[in-house]
Design a protein around this motif. Sequence first.
Motif, short mmCIF file in Angstrom:
data_model
loop_
_atom_site.label_atom_id
_atom_site.label_comp_id
_atom_site.label_asym_id
_atom_site.label_seq_id
_atom_site.Cartn_x
_atom_site.Cartn_y
_atom_site.Cartn_z
N ILE A 27 0.86 -1.17 0.00
CA ILE A 27 0.00 0.00 0.00
C ILE A 27 0.90 1.23 0.00
O ILE A 27 1.69 1.43 0.92
N SER A 28 0.79 2.05 -1.05
CA SER A 28 1.65 3.22 -1.19
C SER A 28 1.06 4.40 -0.42
O SER A 28 -0.13 4.72 -0.55
N LEU A 29 1.92 5.03 0.38
CA LEU A 29 1.49 6.10 1.27
C LEU A 29 2.14 7.42 0.90
O LEU A 29 3.26 7.45 0.37
N PHE A 58 0.80 7.02 -7.43
CA PHE A 58 -0.20 6.03 -7.05
C PHE A 58 -0.36 5.94 -5.53
O PHE A 58 -1.01 5.04 -5.00
N ALA A 59 0.27 6.88 -4.82
CA ALA A 59 0.21 6.87 -3.35
C ALA A 59 -1.10 7.49 -2.87
O ALA A 59 -1.88 8.05 -3.65
N GLY A 60 -1.31 7.40 -1.55
CA GLY A 60 -2.54 7.92 -0.97
C GLY A 60 -2.58 9.43 -0.93
O GLY A 60 -1.72 10.13 -1.48
N CYS A 61 -3.59 9.96 -0.24
CA CYS A 61 -3.81 11.39 -0.15
C CYS A 61 -3.05 11.95 1.06
O CYS A 61 -3.25 11.47 2.18
N PRO A 62 -2.19 12.96 0.85
CA PRO A 62 -1.36 13.44 1.96
C PRO A 62 -2.15 14.14 3.07
O PRO A 62 -1.62 14.33 4.16
N THR A 63 -3.39 14.53 2.80
CA THR A 63 -4.19 15.17 3.85
C THR A 63 -4.83 14.15 4.78
O THR A 63 -5.39 14.52 5.81
N LYS A 72 -8.00 2.65 3.41
CA LYS A 72 -8.49 2.78 2.03
C LYS A 72 -7.76 1.83 1.09
O LYS A 72 -8.37 1.21 0.21
N GLY A 73 -6.45 1.71 1.28
CA GLY A 73 -5.67 0.79 0.46
C GLY A 73 -6.12 -0.65 0.65
O GLY A 73 -6.23 -1.42 -0.31
N LYS A 74 -6.38 -1.02 1.88
CA LYS A 74 -6.86 -2.38 2.17
C LYS A 74 -8.20 -2.63 1.49
O LYS A 74 -8.43 -3.71 0.92
N ALA A 75 -9.09 -1.65 1.56
CA ALA A 75 -10.43 -1.81 0.98
C ALA A 75 -10.35 -2.06 -0.52
O ALA A 75 -11.05 -2.92 -1.06
N VAL A 76 -9.48 -1.31 -1.19
CA VAL A 76 -9.32 -1.48 -2.65
C VAL A 76 -8.80 -2.88 -2.96
O VAL A 76 -9.31 -3.56 -3.86
N LEU A 77 -7.79 -3.33 -2.22
CA LEU A 77 -7.20 -4.64 -2.48
C LEU A 77 -8.17 -5.77 -2.15
O LEU A 77 -8.26 -6.76 -2.88
N ARG A 78 -8.91 -5.64 -1.06
CA ARG A 78 -9.83 -6.71 -0.66
C ARG A 78 -11.00 -6.84 -1.61
O ARG A 78 -11.62 -7.91 -1.69
N ASP A 79 -11.33 -5.77 -2.32
CA ASP A 79 -12.40 -5.85 -3.32
C ASP A 79 -11.98 -6.72 -4.50
O ASP A 79 -12.82 -7.25 -5.22
N LYS A 80 -10.66 -6.86 -4.70
CA LYS A 80 -10.14 -7.59 -5.86
C LYS A 80 -9.77 -9.03 -5.52
O LYS A 80 -9.86 -9.91 -6.35
#
Length: 308
Positions: A27-29, A58-63, A72-80
């Motif tokens: 998961i890119s941060l 492709f990293a997350g949102c800095p805010t 959020k990264g986990k949710a995206v991966l678990r959907d796949k």
Amino acid sequence: MKQWGEKRYYSLDYYLKQTYGEKIYKISLNAGLTCPNRDGTVGTGGCIFCSDQGSGDFAGCPTESVTEQLQKGKAVLRDKRPVHSYIAYFQAFTNTYAPLDRLESLYMEAVQDPDVKILSIATRPDCLSKDILSLLSRINKIKPVWIELGLQTIHPASAAYIRRGYPLSVFDKAVADLRENHIPVIVHTILFLPGETKEQMLQTISYLNRMDIQGIKLQLLHVLQGTDLASVYRTSPFHIPSMEEYIEMLGECIGHLNPDFVIHRLTGDGPKDLLIAPLWTSRKRTVLNALEHCLKENDIWQGKEYHG
């Protein structure tokens, strides 16, 4: 011939499955940091190829907090696919370039997540003070810490062209300091920098073969919109290899590469809306399949030409 599972090279996927018994996803941060090559400490324009996102497109949102980005990264991966374990990858900009207490807070927030098995940190070799090395060493005793150093090339002319902003000796010292603290080192390299020959690219591989590093990323130079490299490319186009030319060079690099090095990347897939060249890199699966065919057809495996 040496093989790693079904592959002719020591892939990250193979290493993780052998070490942890399962596939682990990254998961890119984006920690909202900057870079000494942007804030005036070393330079102001950044490396010539670096996007406004600091190579964290492709990293997350800095805010958002580290925890929010992980969720959020986990949710995206678990959907796949079914996923249980992750690498927290601080990717955008220079992730050891901040006050020590802030870095400690960011890193600890990541490793305290029970699903995070590894903390991976992308940084510059000139941003590893004794205090930061001590912090990394302490966290490495909690969960494995990987440090990814952006070297790109060993050649001074190429380093100056891309505005890297530090000499090779700084990289050498960073590797020695990290290894003294028992921290694995992954080195990022870029193939086909303007003006570099095949021999020069292989010289970078040969140099790294003699270093105490544990992993390597091999990536083709991307031209992305909004970068200084894009401006150069529009006014003075430089050579961009075809997919076949790149794969042939990858085969050479793999054949000469120390077989103990884990290969973390063999290609790249810049954002399609920003990618100017080479457009074929957006077909990542096609590139990897073609590489597999090339290695098999030419009977190449990692370390075949390596003489350690």
